[in-house]
Every structure is written in structure tokens, then in C-alpha cells.
Write an enzyme that holds these catalytic residues in place. Structure first.
Site, short mmCIF file in Angstrom:
data_model
loop_
_atom_site.label_atom_id
_atom_site.label_comp_id
_atom_site.label_asym_id
_atom_site.label_seq_id
_atom_site.Cartn_x
_atom_site.Cartn_y
_atom_site.Cartn_z
N ASP A 12 0.83 -1.21 0.00
CA ASP A 12 0.00 0.00 0.00
C ASP A 12 0.86 1.26 0.00
O ASP A 12 1.95 1.28 0.58
CB ASP A 12 -0.92 -0.03 1.24
CG ASP A 12 -2.07 0.96 1.11
OD1 ASP A 12 -2.40 1.36 -0.03
OD2 ASP A 12 -2.64 1.34 2.14
N HIS A 29 2.40 3.77 -8.96
CA HIS A 29 2.21 2.34 -9.24
C HIS A 29 3.39 1.79 -10.05
O HIS A 29 3.86 0.68 -9.80
CB HIS A 29 0.92 2.12 -10.02
CG HIS A 29 -0.32 2.37 -9.21
ND1 HIS A 29 -0.50 1.83 -7.95
CD2 HIS A 29 -1.42 3.12 -9.45
CE1 HIS A 29 -1.68 2.24 -7.47
NE2 HIS A 29 -2.24 3.02 -8.35
N LEU A 123 10.35 -20.80 -5.50
CA LEU A 123 9.47 -19.84 -4.80
C LEU A 123 8.14 -19.79 -5.54
O LEU A 123 8.11 -19.74 -6.76
CB LEU A 123 10.11 -18.45 -4.81
CG LEU A 123 9.23 -17.28 -4.32
CD1 LEU A 123 9.00 -17.36 -2.82
CD2 LEU A 123 9.90 -15.94 -4.66
#
Ligand code: IPE
Ligand code: IPE
Ligand code: MG
Length: 225
Positions: A12, A29, A123
Site C-alpha cells: 500500500d 504504481h 518460490l
């Protein structure tokens, strides 16, 4: 000490970061993607098995269209740029959330990425896209009901988007906001939660390691003494 396997992150603060730099929210962003790349590298270094990233919530449709489509576009560009690398790095991609409202082209790309990285083992990155925890739980219960099974914890787990993924050991939320915003409400039952003041584009590998170090010092008791 239980070694962390799974870290979930509410990334965030991108919008505020962009505005703080006298640019647009979308600029924030774009910068956020750089942090994503850094944190993936750090997760590999720390030998995590699962990294879950909250990229778009079921509530984020309330944002202006231009921002929504910009977010989808960055994800698409990221896949175009990184797909080969993900395979080379032995990374598996899994999408969590409701695909229905996501643009077809992006969904196809994501499904192709899942397919291509399916066997990778180092991963697993779970991309929570149009994800909402309440939606996920209701969907699971309806799936169980259809088969007329008695609801149990195990059956709920098996019908969530996160089927076969262990609960997060750690949840990090950046951006100086202390709430869960409909993220993994069921799965966070016993996760250690870290709210970080820094905005996501300012969150560096060192900040990630600091959280992991704090986690190492916690004795997790799961209700015992
Ligand atoms: C990123 O941060 C979260 C996403 C939806 C990708 P925000 O866009 O919520 O940034 P702030 O909280 O408005 O600063
Ligand atoms: C949560 O952030 C969603 C993502 C990080 C994708 P928001 O910025 O949308 O959360 P709220 O609306 O402030 O709770
Ligand atoms: Mg926000």
C-alpha cells in the site's frame, strides 16, 4: 523459532508516493513494480517458499477507470518482460481471486504464465488479483454446500483460492495504514502482522529483512503458553 515459509504483503502507498513526488498516482504504481522486483529477490535470498502479493482487491473497482486499467497494464507488461526470467529463476506463479471481471487478454496471459511455471519449485508467488477474502469464503462455502458435505475447517481450506498453500507466517502492510482491507481474513488466523510506515515504493530489501529479523525473535505459541 519457526522458520518463515510464507510472507503475504499488502503493498500500500503507491498513490500517495506518486503525489508526494508531484507526479500522478499511476507514477507511484510504476515505481511500485521496482519494489516488487526487489522483494522477490530478497524472498529468494531468504529461502521463502511462498510470497503472496495483494495487487488488486474486489473493492478497488471503486477507483477511476484510468487507474484500474493502468494497474492491469503494468501487470501485463511485467509478465511480458519477466516470463522467461521467472522460469529461469524456478519461480511458480499462481493467481488468487475472481477472474471474471478481469480483461480477457490479461487473464489469458496469467493462465499461460501459471501453466508455464507450474512445475517450478524455488518460490511460489501468489498474485491476489480481484481478490476479496469475504468473496473467497462465501465461494468456498457454496462449493461445499453444493456437494452437501458438512462444513469443516479442512473443507473450507480446500475450497479457498489458497488451497494447498500454508497460512502466512508473516503479513506486512506498508503505507502507514493499520487494517486488513479484506485480505486473507481466514488465513491470517495466527500470522504475525507488521504494519510498516513507509510507502510501498520506499520499502527496500533492508526493510524487508528488518521485518524478518523481528519475526525471528517472536515466540509463536498458537494459543499455548
Ligand atoms: C497500492 O497503493 C495498492 C494497489 C491498489 C495496487 P494505493 O494505490 O492504495 O496507494 P495509496 O494508499 O492510495 O497511497
Ligand atoms: C489494499 O489497499 C489493496 C491492495 C494493496 C491491492 P487499498 O489502498 O485498496 O486499501 P484501503 O481501501 O485503503 O483499505
Ligand atoms: Mg491504499
Amino acid at each position: 523459532m519457526i522458520k518463515p515459509k510464507h510472507v503475504a504483503i499488502i503493498m500500500d502507498g503507491n498513490g500517495r508516493w506518486g503525489l508526494k513526488k508531484n507526479k500522478t498516482r499511476n507514477y507511484g504504481h510504476l515505481q511500485g513494480i521496482k519494489t516488487v522486483e526487489d522483494i522477490i529477490k530478497a524472498s529468494i535470498k531468504k529461502k521463502l517458499k511462498f510470497l503472496t502479493l495483494y495487487t488488486f482487491s474486489t473493492e478497488n473497482w471503486k477507483r477511476p477507470k484510468n487507474e484500474i486499467f493502468f494497474l492491469f497494464k503494468i501487470l501485463e507488461n511485467y509478465i511480458d518482460k519477466e516470463l522467461k526470467n521467472l522460469n529461469k529463476e524456478n519461480i511458480k506463479i499462481k493467481i488468487l481471486g475472481d477472474h471474471n471481471k478481469i480483461p480477457r487478454k490479461l487473464v489469458d496471459k496469467l493462465k499461460y504464465t501459471e501453466l508455464l511455471t507450474k512445475k517450478n519449485k524455488r518460490l511460489q508467488i501468489n498474485v491476489a488479483l480481484n481478490y476479496g477474502s469475504r468473496n473467497e469464503i462465501i465461494r468456498a462455502i457454496n462449493k461445499i454446500k453444493k456437494k452437501k458435505y458438512k462444513i469443516s475447517e479442512k473443507l473450507i481450506n480446500q475450497n479457498l483460492y489458497t488451497k494447498n498453500i500454508p497460512d502466512p507466517d508473516i503479513l506486512i502492510r506498508t503505507g502507514n495504514t493499520n487494517r486488513l482491507s479484506n485480505f486473507l481474513l481466514w488465513q491470517l488466523q495466527y500470522s504475525e502482522i507488521f504494519f510498516v510506515k513507509k510507502l510501498w515504493p520506499d520499502f527496500k530489501q533492508i526493510d524487508f529483512y528488518k521485518v524478518l529479523n523481528k519475526y525471528d525473535k517472536i515466540q509463536r505459541k498458537f494459543g499455548a503458553i
